[in-house]
Design a protein around this motif. Structure first.
Motif, PDB file in Angstrom:
ATOM      1  N   LEU A  24       0.864  -1.022  -0.363  1.00  0.00           N
ATOM      2  CA  LEU A  24      -0.284  -0.367  -0.175  1.00  0.00           C
ATOM      3  C   LEU A  24       1.048   1.390  -0.258  1.00  0.00           C
ATOM      4  N   SER A  25       1.200   1.730  -1.196  1.00  0.00           N
ATOM      5  CA  SER A  25       1.736   3.166  -1.396  1.00  0.00           C
ATOM      6  C   SER A  25       0.708   4.180  -0.475  1.00  0.00           C
ATOM      7  N   VAL A  26       1.095   4.932   0.104  1.00  0.00           N
ATOM      8  CA  VAL A  26       0.124   6.630   0.588  1.00  0.00           C
ATOM      9  C   VAL A  26       1.270   7.616   0.152  1.00  0.00           C
ATOM     10  N   VAL A  27      -0.123   7.846  -1.150  1.00  0.00           N
ATOM     11  CA  VAL A  27       0.793   9.029  -1.476  1.00  0.00           C
ATOM     12  C   VAL A  27       0.653  10.111  -1.629  1.00  0.00           C
ATOM     13  N   GLY A  28       1.461  11.800  -1.371  1.00  0.00           N
ATOM     14  CA  GLY A  28       1.927  12.852  -0.955  1.00  0.00           C
ATOM     15  C   GLY A  28       1.105  13.366  -2.886  1.00  0.00           C
ATOM     16  N   THR A  29       0.257  13.845  -2.845  1.00  0.00           N
ATOM     17  CA  THR A  29      -0.336  14.764  -3.828  1.00  0.00           C
ATOM     18  C   THR A  29       0.226  16.411  -4.145  1.00  0.00           C
ATOM     19  N   PRO A  30       0.775  16.856  -5.392  1.00  0.00           N
ATOM     20  CA  PRO A  30       0.078  18.827  -4.982  1.00  0.00           C
ATOM     21  C   PRO A  30      -0.978  19.070  -4.668  1.00  0.00           C
ATOM     22  N   ILE A  31      -0.626  20.155  -3.593  1.00  0.00           N
ATOM     23  CA  ILE A  31      -1.522  21.224  -3.030  1.00  0.00           C
ATOM     24  C   ILE A  31      -2.374  21.654  -4.009  1.00  0.00           C
ATOM     25  N   ASN A  33      -0.229  23.401  -7.350  1.00  0.00           N
ATOM     26  CA  ASN A  33       0.406  23.735  -8.478  1.00  0.00           C
ATOM     27  C   ASN A  33       1.235  21.419  -8.925  1.00  0.00           C
ATOM     28  N   LEU A  34       0.172  21.099  -9.736  1.00  0.00           N
ATOM     29  CA  LEU A  34       1.006  20.044 -10.492  1.00  0.00           C
ATOM     30  C   LEU A  34       2.167  19.669 -10.688  1.00  0.00           C
ATOM     31  N   SER A  35       2.575  20.587 -10.676  1.00  0.00           N
ATOM     32  CA  SER A  35       4.242  20.726 -11.457  1.00  0.00           C
ATOM     33  C   SER A  35       4.655  19.997 -10.185  1.00  0.00           C
ATOM     34  N   ASP A  36       4.432  20.281  -8.606  1.00  0.00           N
ATOM     35  CA  ASP A  36       5.346  20.183  -7.323  1.00  0.00           C
ATOM     36  C   ASP A  36       5.210  18.673  -7.587  1.00  0.00           C
ATOM     37  N   ALA A  37       4.374  18.180  -8.053  1.00  0.00           N
ATOM     38  CA  ALA A  37       4.594  16.304  -8.182  1.00  0.00           C
ATOM     39  C   ALA A  37       5.892  16.133  -8.037  1.00  0.00           C
ATOM     40  N   SER A  38       6.557  15.178  -7.364  1.00  0.00           N
ATOM     41  CA  SER A  38       7.933  14.840  -7.744  1.00  0.00           C
ATOM     42  C   SER A  38       8.129  13.177  -8.165  1.00  0.00           C
ATOM     43  N   PRO A  39       9.176  12.957  -9.616  1.00  0.00           N
ATOM     44  CA  PRO A  39       9.392  11.706 -10.206  1.00  0.00           C
ATOM     45  C   PRO A  39       8.850  10.437  -9.556  1.00  0.00           C
ATOM     46  N   ARG A  40       9.130  10.798  -7.513  1.00  0.00           N
ATOM     47  CA  ARG A  40       8.652   9.351  -7.270  1.00  0.00           C
ATOM     48  C   ARG A  40       7.706   9.484  -6.932  1.00  0.00           C
ATOM     49  N   VAL A  41       6.506  10.905  -7.273  1.00  0.00           N
ATOM     50  CA  VAL A  41       4.725  10.147  -7.107  1.00  0.00           C
ATOM     51  C   VAL A  41       4.210  10.070  -8.298  1.00  0.00           C
ATOM     52  N   GLY A 131       5.116  14.205  -0.679  1.00  0.00           N
ATOM     53  CA  GLY A 131       4.368  15.170  -1.058  1.00  0.00           C
ATOM     54  C   GLY A 131       4.348  16.136  -0.015  1.00  0.00           C
ATOM     55  N   PRO A 132       4.075  17.710  -1.231  1.00  0.00           N
ATOM     56  CA  PRO A 132       3.618  18.811  -0.392  1.00  0.00           C
ATOM     57  C   PRO A 132       2.304  18.546   0.567  1.00  0.00           C
ATOM     58  N   SER A 133       3.073  19.371   1.803  1.00  0.00           N
ATOM     59  CA  SER A 133       1.930  19.552   2.725  1.00  0.00           C
ATOM     60  C   SER A 133       1.383  21.129   3.057  1.00  0.00           C
ATOM     61  N   ALA A 134       0.557  21.452   3.057  1.00  0.00           N
ATOM     62  CA  ALA A 134      -0.138  22.828   3.180  1.00  0.00           C
ATOM     63  C   ALA A 134       0.133  22.973   5.040  1.00  0.00           C
ATOM     64  N   VAL A 135       0.619  22.035   6.400  1.00  0.00           N
ATOM     65  CA  VAL A 135       0.913  22.564   7.189  1.00  0.00           C
ATOM     66  C   VAL A 135       2.003  22.894   7.329  1.00  0.00           C
ATOM     67  N   ILE A 136       3.019  22.228   6.263  1.00  0.00           N
ATOM     68  CA  ILE A 136       4.409  22.866   7.043  1.00  0.00           C
ATOM     69  C   ILE A 136       4.425  24.082   5.721  1.00  0.00           C
ATOM     70  N   CYS A 137       4.176  23.783   4.748  1.00  0.00           N
ATOM     71  CA  CYS A 137       3.985  25.469   3.539  1.00  0.00           C
ATOM     72  C   CYS A 137       3.418  26.533   4.695  1.00  0.00           C
ATOM     73  N   ALA A 138       2.370  26.697   4.942  1.00  0.00           N
ATOM     74  CA  ALA A 138       1.721  27.403   6.098  1.00  0.00           C
ATOM     75  C   ALA A 138       2.777  28.484   6.649  1.00  0.00           C
ATOM     76  N   LEU A 139       3.122  26.863   7.589  1.00  0.00           N
ATOM     77  CA  LEU A 139       4.717  27.336   8.983  1.00  0.00           C
ATOM     78  C   LEU A 139       4.901  28.356   8.482  1.00  0.00           C
ATOM     79  N   VAL A 140       6.075  27.290   6.800  1.00  0.00           N
ATOM     80  CA  VAL A 140       7.063  28.242   6.634  1.00  0.00           C
ATOM     81  C   VAL A 140       7.099  29.956   5.871  1.00  0.00           C
ATOM     82  N   ALA A 141       6.198  30.020   5.188  1.00  0.00           N
ATOM     83  CA  ALA A 141       5.551  30.832   4.547  1.00  0.00           C
ATOM     84  C   ALA A 141       5.050  32.284   6.192  1.00  0.00           C
TER      85      ALA A 141
END
Length: 308
Positions: A24-31, A33-41, A131-141
């Protein structure tokens, strides 16, 4: 971002016969901008036998963007519990199943936790594809100190319940992160201003998108500014700055007072009945209730005056 409201159905993982053939792969997806999807995703989604998702229409856009042709199946809040057993059976048969939410990391205020928990209990192999996380991105911003932070997610919609919860969160010695919809953010900021008038607050909106915005001010000023705007759009993240040392000390004092089985007035009454002098009693009360000795002395004098 959608608030999780899974009604957990009983599931007996002990009686499930599961091998480690599947994964089971739990995959983080872009929040945003679709370009944020990593090669591994991209590689993980393309290599899966099936992709479980909240909304097939949303995930279909991501799959189309990267020309991935894998079957999609709905697995949102309402059905994830009822579909867990069949998922485990498919993992036992050796299938590679990917799980995504509409945006961000599954299980973080989104569906996923129930399925992951059941898979681990059944000794299935689970991997997380970050993948991206709104929690971490918002904290940094926000620019606020984030040595310690607490993720609350969505507050209750009812104003009285919101205020009660915000008062409880005042004791957290770190930044606070909340999710909110653009339709309710004005009311929520108003309540935040009432509970945290001395703190800075950041409203982070449209993360990773063209119109990404960070508005930061003292809580009352931010609430007033947002109230004057119209047609606010995009999912919102609210970050409340950590408390100052003075506020932390006051919160701790309030908690000690609340947790003391004897009230200050009762302690004053008992001390005077025992014949203690005002100065000695004030010293004792200062230590017992963690208040300045002068304040304790004034309360003793006031108590005496009220008796006259």
């Amino acid at each position: 971002m959608a608030k999780q409201s899974v009604q957990k159905a009983p599931f007996d993982t002990q009686n499930a016969v599961v091998s480690n053939k599947g994964i089971l792969s739990v995959v983080g997806t872009p929040i945003g901008n679709l370009s944020d999807a990593s090669p591994r995703v991209i590689q993980t989604l393309a290599g899966a036998d099936v992709v479980l998702c909240e909304d097939t229409r949303v995930t279909a856009k991501l799959m189309s963007r990267f020309d991935i042709h894998v079957p999609l199946e709905r697995c949102d809040d309402n059905v994830i519990a009822s579909r867990t057993q069949s998922v485990l059976e498919r993992l036992s048969a050796g299938q590679h199943i990917a799980f995504v939410s509409d945006a961000g990391m599954p299980s973080v205020s989104d569906p996923g936790q129930y399925l992951v928990d059941a898979a681990l209990n059944a000794q299935c192999k689970v991997e997380v594809i970050p993948g991206p996380s709104a929690v971490i991105c918002a904290l940094v911003a926000s620019g606020f100190a984030m040595d310690h932070f607490f993720f609350e997610g969505f507050l209750a919609r009812k104003a009285s319940e919101q205020l009660k919860r915000l008062v409880a969160l005042a004791a957290v010695p770190g930044a606070l992160v909340l999710y909110e919809s653009p339709h309710r953010v004005e009311a929520t900021l108003k309540n935040i201003a009432e509970v945290f008038p001395q703190r800075q607050v950041a409203l982070v909106r449209e993360l990773t998108k063209v119109h990404e915005e960070v508005v930061r001010a003292m809580a009352p000023q931010l609430a007033q500014s947002i109230a004057q705007r119209e047609n606010l759009r995009g999912e919102c993240v609210i970050v409340i700055a950590p408390p100052s040392e003075q506020e932390c000390a006051q919160v701790q004092a309030d908690l000690m007072m609340a947790g003391n089985s004897t009230t200050l007035q009762e302690a004053i009454e008992q001390g005077l009945l025992e014949g203690q002098s005002k100065s000695m009693l004030a010293k004792t009360l200062s230590k017992q209730f963690d208040i300045p000795r002068s304040e304790a002395y004034d309360r003793i004098v006031q108590y005496n005056q009220n008796l006259q």
